[in-house]
Design a protein around this motif. Structure first.
Motif, PDB file in Angstrom:
ATOM      1  N   VAL A   1      -4.568  -3.917   3.128  1.00 43.18           N
ATOM      2  CA  VAL A   1      -5.930  -2.941   3.840  1.00 43.18           C
ATOM      3  C   VAL A   1      -6.158  -3.729   5.019  1.00 43.18           C
ATOM      4  CG1 VAL A   1      -8.227  -2.757   3.098  1.00 43.18           C
ATOM      5  CG2 VAL A   1      -6.294  -2.797   1.494  1.00 43.18           C
TER       6      VAL A   1
ATOM      7  N   SER B   1      -8.238   1.184   6.480  1.00 48.57           N
ATOM      8  CA  SER B   1      -6.916   1.787   6.565  1.00 48.57           C
ATOM      9  C   SER B   1      -5.982   1.080   5.720  1.00 48.57           C
ATOM     10  CB  SER B   1      -6.431   1.933   7.900  1.00 48.57           C
ATOM     11  OG  SER B   1      -6.392   0.838   8.322  1.00 48.57           O
ATOM     12  N   GLY B   2      -4.757   1.674   5.276  1.00 49.42           N
ATOM     13  CA  GLY B   2      -3.772   1.045   4.448  1.00 49.42           C
ATOM     14  C   GLY B   2      -3.935   1.488   3.251  1.00 49.42           C
ATOM     15  N   ASN B   3      -3.659   0.542   2.141  1.00 51.99           N
ATOM     16  CA  ASN B   3      -3.905   0.942   0.533  1.00 51.99           C
ATOM     17  C   ASN B   3      -5.187   1.088   0.155  1.00 51.99           C
ATOM     18  OD1 ASN B   3      -2.882   1.420  -1.957  1.00 51.99           O
ATOM     19  ND2 ASN B   3      -2.317  -0.813  -2.345  1.00 51.99           N
TER      20      ASN B   3
ATOM     21  N   PHE C   1      -6.395   3.187  -1.535  1.00 53.82           N
ATOM     22  CA  PHE C   1      -6.865   3.753  -2.980  1.00 53.82           C
ATOM     23  C   PHE C   1      -6.840   2.588  -3.927  1.00 53.82           C
ATOM     24  CE2 PHE C   1      -6.780   7.942  -1.792  1.00 53.82           C
ATOM     25  CZ  PHE C   1      -5.635   8.015  -1.066  1.00 53.82           C
ATOM     26  N   SER C   2      -6.563   1.119  -3.477  1.00 51.94           N
ATOM     27  CA  SER C   2      -6.655  -0.004  -4.396  1.00 51.94           C
ATOM     28  C   SER C   2      -7.980  -0.566  -4.204  1.00 51.94           C
ATOM     29  CB  SER C   2      -5.522  -0.953  -4.266  1.00 51.94           C
ATOM     30  OG  SER C   2      -5.681  -1.490  -2.861  1.00 51.94           O
TER      31      SER C   2
ATOM     32  N   ASN D   1     -13.047   7.192   4.792  1.00 49.52           N
ATOM     33  CA  ASN D   1     -12.792   5.811   4.339  1.00 49.52           C
ATOM     34  C   ASN D   1     -13.399   4.888   4.981  1.00 49.52           C
ATOM     35  OD1 ASN D   1     -10.614   6.801   2.843  1.00 49.52           O
ATOM     36  ND2 ASN D   1      -9.339   6.878   4.443  1.00 49.52           N
TER      37      ASN D   1
ATOM     38  N   VAL E   1     -10.005  -6.194  -3.456  1.00 56.41           N
ATOM     39  CA  VAL E   1      -8.738  -5.476  -4.345  1.00 56.41           C
ATOM     40  C   VAL E   1      -8.199  -6.306  -5.282  1.00 56.41           C
ATOM     41  CG1 VAL E   1      -6.498  -4.318  -3.861  1.00 56.41           C
ATOM     42  CG2 VAL E   1      -8.225  -4.196  -2.092  1.00 56.41           C
TER      43      VAL E   1
END
Length: 114
Positions: A1, A24-26, A28-29, A75, A98
């Motif tokens: 992230v 940005s990145g992961n 959804f976690s 996001n 996260v």
């Protein structure tokens, strides 16, 4: 992230600023995102947080003046700061939680003049 914060600057007491934090990145976690601040000589403190479900929490010192919100399509998490006080002067950091990991954006300086 990865987190990219923006929107700091100089404001007069009673004025307003809006901070933005783009993730940005992961993404959804991400469980929760928030804003922290650290004033000179003080520890970093939570200002406001918002969960993935939209529940919010605020430090007592900013309740009624600051509003945290999120735009899931972009996001991005925002911190609308109204009725600013000189004691709001600090470096503000965006945070994403996260699981048991914390991710931090670069700080953005907010200076409130009296």
């Amino acid at each position: 992230v990865q987190l990219q914060a923006s929107g700091g600057g100089l404001a007069q007491a009673g004025g307003s600023l809006r901070l933005s934090c783009a993730a940005s990145g992961n993404i959804f976690s991400i469980d929760e995102m928030g804003w922290y601040r650290q004033a000179p000589g003080k520890e970093r403190e939570l200002v406001a947080g918002i969960t993935s479900g939209g529940s919010t929490t605020y430090a007592d010192s900013v309740k009624g003046r600051f509003t945290i919100s999120r735009d899931n399509a972009k996001n991005t998490v925002y911190l609308q700061m109204n009725s600013l006080k000189p004691e709001d002067t600090a470096v503000y950091y965006c945070n994403a939680a996260v699981a048991d990991m914390d991710y931090w954006g670069q700080g953005t300086l907010v200076t409130v003049s009296s």
